[in-house]
Write a protein that holds these residues in place. Structure first.
Motif, PDB file in Angstrom:
ATOM      1  N   ALA A  14       5.742  -0.129 -17.286  1.00 45.24           N
ATOM      2  CA  ALA A  14       4.473  -0.342 -16.597  1.00 45.24           C
ATOM      3  C   ALA A  14       4.136  -1.829 -16.543  1.00 45.24           C
ATOM      4  O   ALA A  14       3.669  -2.329 -15.509  1.00 45.24           O
ATOM      5  N   LEU A  15       4.383  -2.541 -17.608  1.00 50.80           N
ATOM      6  CA  LEU A  15       4.115  -3.977 -17.649  1.00 50.80           C
ATOM      7  C   LEU A  15       4.998  -4.723 -16.649  1.00 50.80           C
ATOM      8  O   LEU A  15       4.536  -5.620 -15.942  1.00 50.80           O
ATOM      9  N   SER A  16       6.239  -4.327 -16.554  1.00 50.67           N
ATOM     10  CA  SER A  16       7.166  -4.950 -15.604  1.00 50.67           C
ATOM     11  C   SER A  16       6.696  -4.719 -14.169  1.00 50.67           C
ATOM     12  O   SER A  16       6.719  -5.638 -13.343  1.00 50.67           O
ATOM     13  N   ARG A  17       6.265  -3.512 -13.869  1.00 52.55           N
ATOM     14  CA  ARG A  17       5.764  -3.218 -12.520  1.00 52.55           C
ATOM     15  C   ARG A  17       4.488  -3.999 -12.229  1.00 52.55           C
ATOM     16  O   ARG A  17       4.295  -4.496 -11.125  1.00 52.55           O
ATOM     17  N   TRP A  18       3.614  -4.099 -13.208  1.00 52.37           N
ATOM     18  CA  TRP A  18       2.379  -4.860 -13.031  1.00 52.37           C
ATOM     19  C   TRP A  18       2.692  -6.330 -12.759  1.00 52.37           C
ATOM     20  O   TRP A  18       2.115  -6.942 -11.859  1.00 52.37           O
ATOM     21  N   ARG A  19       3.632  -6.898 -13.510  1.00 47.49           N
ATOM     22  CA  ARG A  19       4.022  -8.294 -13.289  1.00 47.49           C
ATOM     23  C   ARG A  19       4.613  -8.477 -11.893  1.00 47.49           C
ATOM     24  O   ARG A  19       4.354  -9.471 -11.230  1.00 47.49           O
ATOM     25  N   GLY A  20       5.417  -7.538 -11.461  1.00 51.34           N
ATOM     26  CA  GLY A  20       5.993  -7.600 -10.118  1.00 51.34           C
ATOM     27  C   GLY A  20       4.921  -7.564  -9.045  1.00 51.34           C
ATOM     28  O   GLY A  20       4.985  -8.294  -8.052  1.00 51.34           O
ATOM     29  N   MET A  21       3.925  -6.700  -9.245  1.00 54.60           N
ATOM     30  CA  MET A  21       2.818  -6.619  -8.297  1.00 54.60           C
ATOM     31  C   MET A  21       2.051  -7.932  -8.261  1.00 54.60           C
ATOM     32  O   MET A  21       1.718  -8.441  -7.189  1.00 54.60           O
ATOM     33  N   SER A  54      -0.476  -0.408  -0.002  1.00 49.35           N
ATOM     34  CA  SER A  54      -1.532  -0.080  -0.943  1.00 49.35           C
ATOM     35  C   SER A  54      -1.082  -0.367  -2.368  1.00 49.35           C
ATOM     36  O   SER A  54       0.067  -0.161  -2.724  1.00 49.35           O
ATOM     37  N   ARG A  55      -2.013  -0.826  -3.190  1.00 48.79           N
ATOM     38  CA  ARG A  55      -1.709  -1.054  -4.603  1.00 48.79           C
ATOM     39  C   ARG A  55      -2.211   0.096  -5.459  1.00 48.79           C
ATOM     40  O   ARG A  55      -2.201   0.016  -6.669  1.00 48.79           O
ATOM     41  N   ALA A  56      -2.648   1.162  -4.822  1.00 55.27           N
ATOM     42  CA  ALA A  56      -3.244   2.278  -5.559  1.00 55.27           C
ATOM     43  C   ALA A  56      -2.260   2.911  -6.549  1.00 55.27           C
ATOM     44  O   ALA A  56      -2.665   3.356  -7.607  1.00 55.27           O
ATOM     45  N   ASN A  57      -0.996   2.961  -6.200  1.00 54.13           N
ATOM     46  CA  ASN A  57      -0.008   3.633  -7.062  1.00 54.13           C
ATOM     47  C   ASN A  57       1.044   2.647  -7.559  1.00 54.13           C
ATOM     48  O   ASN A  57       2.226   2.926  -7.557  1.00 54.13           O
TER      49      ASN A  57
END
Length: 60
Positions: A14-21, A54-57
């Protein structure tokens, strides 16, 4: 795999995806601040709000 390791793997993912976003948002912001003719020269796509993903998911 222990429960602790499983939780850490999920958290790291989840942290990796958040950083990518966040990196994508930062890049979009920087490139969008460039003059239109430069964005066109580098082939940057249209940044109209209705065409933005969208950044919703973001966690999926």
């Amino acid at each position: 795999m222990s429960d602790t390791n499983a939780v850490l793997v999920v958290f790291e993912s989840a942290l990796s995806r958040w950083r990518g976003m966040r990196e994508a948002v930062r890049t979009r912001r920087i490139v969008s601040s460039l003059p239109e003719h430069i964005r066109k020269d580098i082939g940057w796509r249209d940044t109209a709000p209705d065409r933005m993903p969208s950044r919703a998911n973001w966690w999926l």
